[in-house]
Every structure is written in C-alpha cells, then in structure tokens.
Design a protein around this motif. Structure first.
Motif, short mmCIF file in Angstrom:
data_model
loop_
_atom_site.label_atom_id
_atom_site.label_comp_id
_atom_site.label_asym_id
_atom_site.label_seq_id
_atom_site.Cartn_x
_atom_site.Cartn_y
_atom_site.Cartn_z
N CYS A 204 46.08 40.36 26.07
CA CYS A 204 44.56 39.81 25.79
C CYS A 204 43.77 41.03 24.82
O CYS A 204 42.66 40.75 24.62
CB CYS A 204 43.86 39.81 27.05
N GLY A 205 44.40 42.21 24.88
CA GLY A 205 43.53 43.15 23.96
C GLY A 205 42.47 43.63 24.83
O GLY A 205 41.29 44.09 24.46
N MET A 206 42.95 43.81 26.23
CA MET A 206 41.51 44.37 26.97
C MET A 206 42.38 45.76 28.16
O MET A 206 43.47 45.95 27.91
CB MET A 206 41.20 43.39 28.20
N ALA A 207 41.49 46.26 28.73
CA ALA A 207 41.74 47.35 29.37
C ALA A 207 42.23 46.57 30.80
O ALA A 207 41.65 45.46 31.47
CB ALA A 207 40.72 48.12 29.68
N GLU A 208 43.12 47.24 31.65
CA GLU A 208 43.58 46.76 32.74
C GLU A 208 42.54 46.74 33.91
O GLU A 208 42.64 45.59 34.56
CB GLU A 208 44.81 47.75 33.25
N GLY A 209 41.73 47.52 33.79
CA GLY A 209 40.51 47.66 34.87
C GLY A 209 39.64 46.32 34.66
O GLY A 209 39.30 45.77 35.51
N VAL A 210 39.45 45.69 33.36
CA VAL A 210 38.70 44.67 32.98
C VAL A 210 39.19 43.31 33.73
O VAL A 210 38.76 42.60 34.55
CB VAL A 210 38.66 44.33 31.47
N ILE A 211 40.74 43.52 33.55
CA ILE A 211 41.56 42.04 34.38
C ILE A 211 41.35 42.38 35.53
O ILE A 211 41.16 41.13 36.42
CB ILE A 211 42.88 42.02 33.84
N LYS A 212 41.39 43.49 36.39
CA LYS A 212 41.26 43.60 37.78
C LYS A 212 39.92 43.18 38.10
O LYS A 212 39.65 42.50 39.25
CB LYS A 212 41.48 45.19 38.11
N ASP A 213 38.78 43.68 37.31
CA ASP A 213 37.50 43.29 37.65
C ASP A 213 37.22 41.82 37.45
O ASP A 213 36.45 41.02 38.50
CB ASP A 213 36.44 43.76 36.92
N ILE A 214 37.95 41.00 36.75
CA ILE A 214 37.47 39.74 36.46
C ILE A 214 38.28 38.87 37.79
O ILE A 214 37.79 37.85 38.36
CB ILE A 214 38.44 39.11 35.17
N GLU A 215 39.64 39.27 38.06
CA GLU A 215 40.39 38.46 39.32
C GLU A 215 39.44 38.90 40.36
O GLU A 215 39.49 37.88 41.25
CB GLU A 215 41.62 39.38 39.24
N SER A 216 38.94 39.98 40.80
CA SER A 216 38.35 40.07 41.89
C SER A 216 36.92 39.79 41.98
O SER A 216 36.07 39.79 43.07
CB SER A 216 38.16 41.93 42.10
N GLY A 217 36.35 39.08 40.79
CA GLY A 217 34.96 38.56 40.75
C GLY A 217 33.82 39.52 40.55
O GLY A 217 32.54 39.20 40.48
N ARG A 218 34.23 40.61 40.18
CA ARG A 218 33.18 41.71 40.07
C ARG A 218 32.79 41.78 38.60
O ARG A 218 31.66 42.41 38.22
CB ARG A 218 33.76 43.33 40.11
#
Length: 229
Positions: free
Chosen positions: A26-40
């Motif tokens: 997706c061209g994103m940082a791994e932390g961004v994906i984790k934040d999206i999945e957790s709802g943050r």
C-alpha cells in the motif's frame, strides 16, 4: 476495533499476509496499518478502498467503511504576503527598541515569520525558557505561515503559523517543513521500508507522494501551531 479495521484485519489474515507485507504493497508504514486495524486511525475513503482492493475484497465501496469526514467549511482567503519596511523604526518614547529587546534577550525572542518563498513577512515575540524555544536554539527557530489549506484535514489552515525547529532528520508521523519544487511546504511524513519517505497532504481530498529519503529535503520539524483571529 472499528468495523473497517476488523474487515481489513480479517481480509489480511485470510490472504495470509502480515501487516508489514500489506503496508509495503500500500506504500504505507507498518504502524499505519496496525493503527487502522486497531481503530486508532481513521482513513479516507480512497485509502480504505485501495487497501481492500489489494486484499482482494470485492466491491470495496461500502456504507460500512468508516472514513474521515468533516463538515464543509468556507475556504479562507489566501493570505497576501508582504515584506517588512527596510527603513529604521521611529524612536519610541521609552527608548530604543533594539536596546529594549537586547535587555530582554534571555526572556523573549523576536522570531521571524516566513512564507513559502523563505521571505520574512513578520515577527512574533516568543518566550525563551531555559535558553531554548520549544527545544530549539532561539536564533534558529522560525515560524512558517501556511499559504493554503493543504493540511486542512489535519486542522491546519491557510494563514496559520507553525513554529519550526530546524532538523536534518525526518521524524515518523510528524508534520515537518520540506523543500518541494523550490518552495517550502508543510507535510505529514511517514517512513517506509527501503529508505523511502511518504509525504501526505489533505485538503478536500487526500494526496501523497513517496520520495527516496535522500531526495526528501526536510528543513524543520513543526512543533507548535498558532492561529491568529
């Protein structure tokens, strides 16, 4: 966890893909994906659709997608930059201005306000605490006046002042000042794998660009927002 975050997480697990692998696609940082999945983190409709499409979710456009929505607000007029007069200031009744500022040099500092062309258009008196201004050297910090609404999605509008502390390193997730196409521009930056920097802006629509770290000319970190009424 949000409905969108749960949908992305389930689809990713079903696709046997790690957060790091999905972030890279997706061209994103791994932390961004984790934040999206957790709802943050709340993402735009375009971002959500792109992620779901990469995961192979059919008909990603859904009423269940939770995207960033803000009420429409009238656009602020573009500020008209001006240059400070070159003539010497008129003498003040209580003495010379420069002498007064020198006397208070350890307490307050006259910090320049610059525009996207690096022109000094104003000055702001800022308190000096412990010999520093927001962690930066008093003679190095400066304000950047936002020329447009490129960061409106992050609640930074045209005419707002960003206090900048010079740096040569990009801080992940921070709003920093970059030199883009010969002009200064404030952008939110995320570090990606492979030594790349993802620069984000968000006016009426989300926009981004990815640059090699060597080409991302960071000038300063924006540490404080001031809004004039």
């Amino acid at each position: 966890m949000s409905r969108l975050g749960e949908t992305i997480r389930n689809a990713r697990i079903q696709a046997k893909m790690t957060e790091k692998a999905l972030a890279k696609k997706c061209g994103m940082a791994e932390g961004v994906i984790k934040d999206i999945e957790s709802g943050r983190r709340i993402v735009s409709d375009d971002q959500a659709q792109r992620i779901l499409k990469i995961l192979g979710v059919e008909n990603p456009v859904s009423a269940e997608l939770e995207v960033a929505q803000e009420p429409e607000a009238p656009l602020r007029p573009r500020p008209r930059p001006y240059k400070l007069p070159v003539s010497e200031p008129e003498p003040q009744p209580n003495g010379d201005n420069s002498a007064w500022l020198d006397a208070l040099g350890g307490v307050v500092k006259r910090v320049p306000v610059t525009d996207e062309n690096s022109v000094v258009i104003d000055h702001v008196l800022v308190p000096v605490v412990g010999g520093k201004i927001e962690g930066g050297a008093p003679d190095k910090v400066f304000y950047f006046r936002c020329p447009d609404d490129a960061l409106r999605g992050y609640r930074i509008h045209a005419g707002d002042l960003l206090l900048c502390v010079p740096t040569q390193k990009v801080e992940d997730g921070a709003v920093s000042l970059f030199l883009l196409d010969g002009k200064r521009a404030a952008r939110k930056a995320n570090k990606l794998d492979g030594g790349r920097i993802h620069l984000q802006s968000y006016d009426r629509e989300f926009a981004s660009q990815t640059l090699p770290a060597a080409e991302a000319r960071v000038l300063a970190k924006c540490v404080k927002l001031e809004r004039r009424l």
